[in-house]
Design an enzyme around this catalytic site. Structure first.
Site, PDB file in Angstrom:
ATOM      1  CB  CYS A 145      32.851 -24.911  17.082  1.00 46.54           C
ATOM      2  SG  CYS A 145      34.162 -23.790  16.801  1.00 46.54           S
ATOM      3  CG  ASP A 176      41.229 -20.467  23.017  1.00 46.40           C
ATOM      4  OD1 ASP A 176      42.680 -20.846  23.107  1.00 46.40           O
ATOM      5  OD2 ASP A 176      41.192 -20.961  21.762  1.00 46.40           O
ATOM      6  CD  GLU A 232      38.527 -18.784  19.608  1.00 48.84           C
ATOM      7  OE1 GLU A 232      38.876 -19.807  20.106  1.00 48.84           O
ATOM      8  OE2 GLU A 232      39.327 -17.949  18.803  1.00 48.84           O
ATOM      9  CG  HIS A 279      45.168 -27.378  19.883  1.00 51.49           C
ATOM     10  ND1 HIS A 279      45.356 -25.499  20.492  1.00 51.49           N
ATOM     11  CD2 HIS A 279      44.239 -27.211  19.388  1.00 51.49           C
ATOM     12  CE1 HIS A 279      44.512 -25.332  20.168  1.00 51.49           C
ATOM     13  NE2 HIS A 279      43.622 -25.682  19.716  1.00 51.49           N
TER      14      HIS A 279
HETATM   15  C1  PEP Z   1      37.813 -23.501  20.862  1.00 48.20           C
HETATM   16  O1  PEP Z   1      38.372 -22.877  20.877  1.00 48.20           O
HETATM   17  O2  PEP Z   1      37.155 -23.463  21.552  1.00 48.20           O
HETATM   18  C2  PEP Z   1      38.216 -24.510  19.296  1.00 48.20           C
HETATM   19  C3  PEP Z   1      36.894 -24.857  18.403  1.00 48.20           C
HETATM   20  O3  PEP Z   1      39.019 -23.670  18.744  1.00 48.20           O
HETATM   21  P1  PEP Z   1      40.828 -24.645  18.992  1.00 48.20           P
HETATM   22  O4  PEP Z   1      40.648 -25.530  19.806  1.00 48.20           O
HETATM   23  O5  PEP Z   1      41.078 -24.630  17.846  1.00 48.20           O
HETATM   24  O6  PEP Z   1      41.015 -23.508  19.890  1.00 48.20           O
HETATM   25 MG    MG Z   2      39.818 -21.101  20.013  1.00 46.73          MG
END
Ligand code: PEP
Ligand code: MG
Length: 574
Positions: free
Chosen positions: A509, A462, A438, A194
């Site tokens: 995403c 994920d 995910e 993150h």
């Molecule tokens: C992902 O897991 O690709 C996602 C977009 O969510 P995050 O990165 O916030 O876990």
């Molecule tokens: Mg995620």
């Protein structure tokens, strides 16, 4: 003569070139207990005295700044720290420990502080318990100063800073003064952690995976961080800085090209529309989303939006925040994801976990926390549903493993909607509900999930982590984190095909959506909605406009028939 190694290679995490002075962020390594000789005792006492003076000066500076900028009451915290440093009993104890046990000052401080903390830990008086924090803070500052660590550079007048840290947490990153920081260099942190996502969305270069970084770079050293090729350059000359900037700007799109691109439609060379949306979590991101003409918000990471708060945001506060975003982005949709706390995301307001988990990514995270804390979930759902009266809102649920979690959330959601109806509170009755895909189990039961929701969004960060059993923020195993693993590609194909059969939207995403190297393949696999940090929208748009759908499908077909990462990478020119 041994040539000093000026260039250090790590992993490129967030693109960009940053130049500034190194600011060591975080703490010195664990204290090592060292025996000293009788003759060394007096110099050790002098080291201690110097560290105390330095610490006092730092504390007074902070106290003055806090009192100017925030208030007297808050500044008192640092007054208390100064008192501890001037406490003759405490300091005499440290000196006594150095002299009698003949150990280094760091170890003596740690021992005395630990003893003091033990005393306070047994008391039931809250205000005394709070003193433990002061002891720890002061102890840490002394040890850091003894080790030559400088934590105050972020408060100092230096305007261009490169932050050096073993690890940075998302909340630390959020608290920092982003106007000063020109780059990050860390030891730990994977490509899709993150922190990486945040650094990218702030447009700050980040290079990770530099082992022993705290001992290799001294505070104040001029540094160039190259977030394109994952290297850092120590004490670069003006010519080196120029050369580096000259070699890499081609990857960044100029303002004038962005303006030109903004006037053109987002479509493939043969005219198939592609939707590029923005991943956001703050007002700055919203500003960029508008600047780069995103077709809405594909992912609003709400857990990061409230990171600067100490307690959990109320329904009213959340409602006002969401409403503002929805109104700013209208007429485009805003996909609001319920809290995705846990994993590597911890917030001051995160009330659920009391103790750290051994495998946080496999633990209490995201929807699991929401389901375990219906009070928090209810506040958030109510705020989201209320915001839906002010624009196009979509609700997105993270870390869905199967239909039951979705049904539980929907039951609560519909109850809220029924109550709003009775109470005359306005909302959008057609609010669309989506699931993040995910976790591999969600792909296995994708058809049943698609029957429960209006849309799905693939979180590749994920999905890759859970499919390949690779912790996304652990750089030791980062070579196993491979978006081009055939298993990942087959899962992506399976998801897109199922969504297509059910005539439901499937978007991506995760960070793959922001990487130009994968754009053609993703379009070929059946994805025409991509959501990413807005800064990447122009680059992706430029690539989309060169691709034909047929050639993309052919590329995907070929890739799906290869079973070695190496061969797939060669196919897509990686
Ligand atoms: C992902 O897991 O690709 C996602 C977009 O969510 P995050 O990165 O916030 O876990
Ligand atoms: Mg995620």
């Amino acid at each position: 003569m041994v040539q000093k190694q000026t260039r250090i290679t790590g992993i490129a995490i967030s693109p960009g070139i940053g130049y500034g002075k190194a600011c060591i962020w975080g703490t010195a390594p664990a204290v090592k207990r060292r025996k000293i000789r009788v003759g060394q005792v007096s110099s050790e006492l002098k080291r201690l005295e110097k560290a105390v003076d330095m610490s006092l000066k730092q504390i007074f500076d902070i106290r003055d700044k806090v009192s100017d900028k925030i208030g007297e009451k808050e500044a008192d915290i640092f007054g208390a720290h100064a008192m501890l440093l001037r406490d003759p009993v405490l300091m005499a104890q440290v000196e006594k420990t150095i002299v009698e046990q003949r150990i280094n000052a760091e170890a003596a401080i740690e021992e005395v502080i630990d003893e003091s903390v033990k005393v306070y830990a047994t008391t039931n008086e809250m205000y005394l318990k709070e003193r433990i924090q002061d002891f720890r803070d002061v102890g840490r500052r002394l040890v850091d100063n003894l080790a030559g660590f400088n934590q105050e550079c972020l408060l100092a007048d230096e305007s261009d800073i490169i932050v050096i840290a073993a690890e940075i947490t998302p909340s630390q990153l959020m608290e920092a003064d982003h106007s000063k920081i020109k780059g990050f260099v860390t030891e730990m942190g994977g490509e899709t952690s993150h922190v990486a996502i945040l650094a990218r969305s702030l447009g700050i270069p980040l290079v990770s995976g530099i082992s022993n970084v705290l001992n290799r770079i001294k505070a104040g050293l001029p540094l160039l961080v190259n977030g394109f090729n994952g290297t850092i350059l120590r004490q670069p000359s003006n010519n080196e800085i120029k050369a580096e900037k000259k070699e890499f700007p081609r990857i960044v799109i100029s303002e004038s090209e962005i303006e030109k691109l903004n006037k053109l439609p987002v479509e493939t060379a043969d005219g198939h529309p592609v939707t590029l949306m923005a991943n956001v979590r703050s007002q700055t991101d919203i500003m960029f989303a508008k600047k780069f003409q995103s077709a809405g918000i594909g992912l609003y990471r709400t857990e990061l939006a409230f990171n600067n708060k100490n307690s959990f945001p109320s329904e009213e506060y959340q409602f006002n925040t969401y409403k503002e975003v929805v109104q700013q982005i209208a007429p485009h949709p805003v996909t609001i994801r319920t809290l995705d706390l846990g994993g590597d995301k911890f917030s001051p307001y995160y009330p659920y976990l009391k103790k750290r988990e051994l495998n946080p990514y496999l633990g209490m995270r995201a929807i699991r926390i929401s389901l375990a804390r219906p009070d928090i979930l209810r506040d958030q759902l109510r705020a989201i549903v209320r915001a839906s009266a002010h624009g196009q809102v979509k609700l997105l649920l993270p870390m869905i493993s199967g239909v039951e979690e979705i049904r539980r959330i929907k039951r609560m959601l519909y109850r809220i909607m029924r109550n709003f109806q009775k109470e005359g509170i306005p909302f959008d009755p057609d609010l669309r509900i989506g699931a993040m895909i995910e976790i591999p189990s969600a792909v296995i039961v994708i058809s049943s999930i698609l029957k429960e929701v209006d849309f799905i969004s693939v979180g590749t960060n994920d999905l890759i982590q859970y499919t390949l059993a690779v912790d996304r923020s652990n750089e030791t195993v980062s070579q196993y984190y491979e978006p081009m693993h055939p298993a990942v590609l087959h899962l992506l194909k399976q998801i897109a095909a199922a969504a297509n059969r059910e005539k439901k939207e499937a978007s991506i995403c995760g960070e793959m959506a922001a990487d130009v190297r994968y754009t053609k393949l993703l379009i070929g696999l059946g994805y025409n909605v991509l959501s990413m940090s807005s800064l990447f929208i122009p680059q992706i748009k430029r690539v989309v406009r060169t691709i034909t759908q047929d050639s993309a499908r052919e590329l995907a077909y070929k890739a799906l028939n290869l079973w070695e990462i190496k061969k797939i990478k060669k196919l897509i020119h990686l």
